[in-house]
Write a protein that holds these residues in place. Structure first.
Motif, PDB file in Angstrom:
ATOM      1  N   GLU A  80      37.483  29.627  33.394  1.00  0.00           N
ATOM      2  CA  GLU A  80      37.907  29.865  34.784  1.00  0.00           C
ATOM      3  C   GLU A  80      38.269  28.586  35.522  1.00  0.00           C
ATOM      4  O   GLU A  80      38.847  28.650  36.612  1.00  0.00           O
ATOM      5  N   SER A  81      37.974  27.409  34.955  1.00  0.00           N
ATOM      6  CA  SER A  81      38.446  26.151  35.568  1.00  0.00           C
ATOM      7  C   SER A  81      39.970  26.144  35.687  1.00  0.00           C
ATOM      8  O   SER A  81      40.527  25.443  36.533  1.00  0.00           O
ATOM      9  N   LEU A  82      40.631  26.927  34.842  1.00  0.00           N
ATOM     10  CA  LEU A  82      42.099  26.970  34.850  1.00  0.00           C
ATOM     11  C   LEU A  82      42.651  27.613  36.124  1.00  0.00           C
ATOM     12  O   LEU A  82      43.842  27.517  36.397  1.00  0.00           O
ATOM     13  N   GLN A  83      41.762  28.250  36.928  1.00  0.00           N
ATOM     14  CA  GLN A  83      42.259  28.856  38.170  1.00  0.00           C
ATOM     15  C   GLN A  83      42.773  27.799  39.147  1.00  0.00           C
ATOM     16  O   GLN A  83      43.476  28.129  40.102  1.00  0.00           O
ATOM     17  N   ASN A  84      42.424  26.521  38.911  1.00  0.00           N
ATOM     18  CA  ASN A  84      43.003  25.440  39.724  1.00  0.00           C
ATOM     19  C   ASN A  84      44.523  25.437  39.621  1.00  0.00           C
ATOM     20  O   ASN A  84      45.204  24.966  40.525  1.00  0.00           O
ATOM     21  N   TRP A  85      45.043  25.908  38.479  1.00  0.00           N
ATOM     22  CA  TRP A  85      46.496  25.993  38.275  1.00  0.00           C
ATOM     23  C   TRP A  85      46.981  27.441  38.240  1.00  0.00           C
ATOM     24  O   TRP A  85      48.024  27.759  38.774  1.00  0.00           O
ATOM     25  N   ALA A  86      46.220  28.284  37.543  1.00  0.00           N
ATOM     26  CA  ALA A  86      46.629  29.673  37.303  1.00  0.00           C
ATOM     27  C   ALA A  86      45.612  30.609  37.958  1.00  0.00           C
ATOM     28  O   ALA A  86      44.526  30.827  37.414  1.00  0.00           O
ATOM     29  N   PRO A  87      45.922  31.152  39.145  1.00  0.00           N
ATOM     30  CA  PRO A  87      44.938  31.945  39.903  1.00  0.00           C
ATOM     31  C   PRO A  87      44.306  33.090  39.106  1.00  0.00           C
ATOM     32  O   PRO A  87      43.148  33.435  39.323  1.00  0.00           O
ATOM     33  N   LYS A  88      45.076  33.677  38.175  1.00  0.00           N
ATOM     34  CA  LYS A  88      44.535  34.824  37.425  1.00  0.00           C
ATOM     35  C   LYS A  88      43.396  34.429  36.493  1.00  0.00           C
ATOM     36  O   LYS A  88      42.637  35.285  36.048  1.00  0.00           O
ATOM     37  N   ALA A  89      43.237  33.143  36.201  1.00  0.00           N
ATOM     38  CA  ALA A  89      42.137  32.704  35.340  1.00  0.00           C
ATOM     39  C   ALA A  89      40.780  32.941  35.999  1.00  0.00           C
ATOM     40  O   ALA A  89      39.752  32.975  35.310  1.00  0.00           O
ATOM     41  N   LEU A  95      39.761  35.639  36.894  1.00  0.00           N
ATOM     42  CA  LEU A  95      39.292  36.929  36.382  1.00  0.00           C
ATOM     43  C   LEU A  95      38.339  36.789  35.204  1.00  0.00           C
ATOM     44  O   LEU A  95      37.656  37.736  34.832  1.00  0.00           O
ATOM     45  N   LEU A  96      38.267  35.586  34.625  1.00  0.00           N
ATOM     46  CA  LEU A  96      37.398  35.396  33.468  1.00  0.00           C
ATOM     47  C   LEU A  96      35.920  35.502  33.830  1.00  0.00           C
ATOM     48  O   LEU A  96      35.102  35.728  32.940  1.00  0.00           O
ATOM     49  N   ASP A 120      31.784  44.163  48.207  1.00  0.00           N
ATOM     50  CA  ASP A 120      32.514  43.599  49.365  1.00  0.00           C
ATOM     51  C   ASP A 120      32.474  42.079  49.363  1.00  0.00           C
ATOM     52  O   ASP A 120      33.471  41.416  49.675  1.00  0.00           O
ATOM     53  N   ALA A 121      31.330  41.503  48.999  1.00  0.00           N
ATOM     54  CA  ALA A 121      31.210  40.041  48.966  1.00  0.00           C
ATOM     55  C   ALA A 121      32.091  39.449  47.863  1.00  0.00           C
ATOM     56  O   ALA A 121      32.700  38.392  48.040  1.00  0.00           O
ATOM     57  N   VAL A 122      32.170  40.149  46.727  1.00  0.00           N
ATOM     58  CA  VAL A 122      33.040  39.688  45.630  1.00  0.00           C
ATOM     59  C   VAL A 122      34.489  39.702  46.096  1.00  0.00           C
ATOM     60  O   VAL A 122      35.221  38.712  45.968  1.00  0.00           O
ATOM     61  N   LEU A 123      34.919  40.829  46.680  1.00  0.00           N
ATOM     62  CA  LEU A 123      36.326  40.965  47.103  1.00  0.00           C
ATOM     63  C   LEU A 123      36.684  39.965  48.199  1.00  0.00           C
ATOM     64  O   LEU A 123      37.810  39.473  48.261  1.00  0.00           O
ATOM     65  N   ALA A 124      35.710  39.632  49.045  1.00  0.00           N
ATOM     66  CA  ALA A 124      35.967  38.656  50.121  1.00  0.00           C
ATOM     67  C   ALA A 124      36.174  37.254  49.565  1.00  0.00           C
ATOM     68  O   ALA A 124      36.775  36.399  50.215  1.00  0.00           O
ATOM     69  N   ASN A 125      35.675  36.994  48.345  1.00  0.00           N
ATOM     70  CA  ASN A 125      35.720  35.649  47.783  1.00  0.00           C
ATOM     71  C   ASN A 125      36.816  35.426  46.745  1.00  0.00           C
ATOM     72  O   ASN A 125      37.101  34.286  46.400  1.00  0.00           O
ATOM     73  N   ASN A 136      40.677  35.367  45.101  1.00  0.00           N
ATOM     74  CA  ASN A 136      41.985  35.071  45.684  1.00  0.00           C
ATOM     75  C   ASN A 136      42.838  36.338  45.778  1.00  0.00           C
ATOM     76  O   ASN A 136      42.621  37.313  45.048  1.00  0.00           O
ATOM     77  N   ASP A 137      43.797  36.310  46.705  1.00  0.00           N
ATOM     78  CA  ASP A 137      44.596  37.508  47.001  1.00  0.00           C
ATOM     79  C   ASP A 137      45.360  38.018  45.777  1.00  0.00           C
ATOM     80  O   ASP A 137      45.586  39.220  45.647  1.00  0.00           O
ATOM     81  N   GLU A 138      45.733  37.097  44.895  1.00  0.00           N
ATOM     82  CA  GLU A 138      46.528  37.506  43.734  1.00  0.00           C
ATOM     83  C   GLU A 138      45.743  38.416  42.789  1.00  0.00           C
ATOM     84  O   GLU A 138      46.298  39.314  42.176  1.00  0.00           O
ATOM     85  N   ILE A 139      44.433  38.179  42.678  1.00  0.00           N
ATOM     86  CA  ILE A 139      43.658  39.011  41.736  1.00  0.00           C
ATOM     87  C   ILE A 139      42.867  40.124  42.419  1.00  0.00           C
ATOM     88  O   ILE A 139      42.309  40.979  41.742  1.00  0.00           O
ATOM     89  N   LYS A 140      42.882  40.138  43.758  1.00  0.00           N
ATOM     90  CA  LYS A 140      42.058  41.137  44.473  1.00  0.00           C
ATOM     91  C   LYS A 140      42.350  42.581  44.047  1.00  0.00           C
ATOM     92  O   LYS A 140      41.419  43.342  43.758  1.00  0.00           O
ATOM     93  N   PRO A 141      43.628  42.992  43.940  1.00  0.00           N
ATOM     94  CA  PRO A 141      43.895  44.385  43.529  1.00  0.00           C
ATOM     95  C   PRO A 141      43.370  44.682  42.124  1.00  0.00           C
ATOM     96  O   PRO A 141      42.888  45.787  41.857  1.00  0.00           O
TER      97      PRO A 141
END
Length: 323
Positions: free
Chosen positions: A92-101, A103-104, A303-308, A310-315
């Motif tokens: 998940e460190s890759l989320q610095n570049w790729a937001p979908k990471a 999700l790991l 709710d706390a998870v969804l609030a934290n 990023n918008d790209e992976i929220k759905p």
């Protein structure tokens, strides 16, 4: 250039398969990672190197540098982008570049290891990998499961209602702090090195980590219960630099993927054995394992998870919670 220490730690896993000392590999892949030699990721890396050497008749050799001897995780990723490192194990460190990471490792997103496998090897997994290749210029070629995180305490806790403001250590990650606060605990960010003493002197009453860390940190000496919250299930990728990948022939790319598939299956076997071994060890050393109402924890954390996230992976996370 790797240090003298790195060179001594480098483990070549092709030599066995090269007949005749005079033969040299055409390609040497440098695989750096953060784990030690006893870790299943390291053993799977060695397996990968052995398989790749077999499949290419020793033309491709893999040198493995454990224990951060080629650098920390972010250094290794940067090295792969520059072409100084060929491979690493990262998540998940890759989320610095790729937001979908991100999700790991989302709390309560995966109900079981089977559900996680379904996601990692399915359409969502394909989306994550494609974004990592595009944004980070490194290619996931296999994935390894990580031990789920569980809550330890000195009393059984079966539902979030029983947390009753439990003072507990969490890593300094806003998502973890907010989720445990929403569940009814009193989360305190703290360095891992301080946790044992803080449990011993009663500054905190609990902490959460995978069984392997609970065991290696001897938390069984200061905690009596492992509550099977399994609140974070996650995976991590074995990756290769796109610069390196693009230099390989199609035949060699195919060999890399075959070797990676063997390494993934081998690591899963080691992983399952380690989970069973760690549980047996902790039970032998006085810890009681308590099953929890996972659905109640997930519902309260949602709710706390969804609030934290990023918008790209929220759905995607919302759908995972409905699984």
């Amino acid at each position: 250039m790797p240090s003298k220490l790195a060179k001594t730690l480098a483990i070549s896993v092709a030599a066995t398969f090269i007949s005749g000392a005079a033969m040299a590999a055409d390609v040497t892949l440098k695989l750096g990672h953060v784990a030690n030699e006893q870790n299943s990721w390291h053993m799977a890396s060695v397996k990968f190197g052995e398989e790749l050497a077999k499949l290419t008749d020793g033309r491709i050799e893999t040198e493995i540098f454990p224990n951060e001897s080629l650098g920390k995780e972010i250094d290794l990723i940067n090295g792969m982008q520059l072409g100084t490192v060929d491979m690493t194990i990262t998540g998940e460190s890759l989320q610095n570049w790729a937001p979908k990471a991100a999700l790991l490792a989302v709390p309560y997103a995966y109900k079981s290891i089977e559900h996680m496998d379904e996601v990692a090897s399915g359409e969502i997994g394909d989306q994550i990998k494609a974004q990592i290749i595009e944004k980070v210029q490194i290619r996931p070629i296999a994935y390894f499961a990580r031990g789920p995180r569980n809550l330890t305490s000195n009393r059984p806790i079966t539902s979030p209602d029983e947390l009753n403001g439990l003072k507990m250590r969490v890593p300094n990650v806003p998502l973890f702090v907010d989720v445990w606060a929403a569940l009814g605990a009193q989360p305190t960010p703290m360095a891992f090195s301080e946790v044992f003493t803080s449990l011993q002197n009663g500054t905190i009453d609990g902490q959460e980590n995978p069984l392997a860390l609970i065991r290696s940190a001897s938390f069984n000496e200061v905690q009596s219960n492992v509550n099977m919250t399994q609140h974070v299930r996650s995976w991590i990728y074995l990756t290769i630099s796109e610069l390196t990948w693009n230099k390989l022939s199609e035949e060699d790319q195919e060999a890399v993927m075959k070797a990676a598939a063997v390494a993934q299956a081998y690591e899963r076997d080691l992983f399952e054995k380690s989970i069973a071994d760690d549980r047996a060890y902790l039970e032998e050393h006085g810890m009681t394992f308590t099953e929890v109402d996972g659905d109640a924890f997930a519902a309260k954390a949602k709710d706390a998870v969804l609030a934290n996230v990023n918008d790209e992976i929220k759905p995607i996370v919302e759908k995972l919670f409905e699984h």
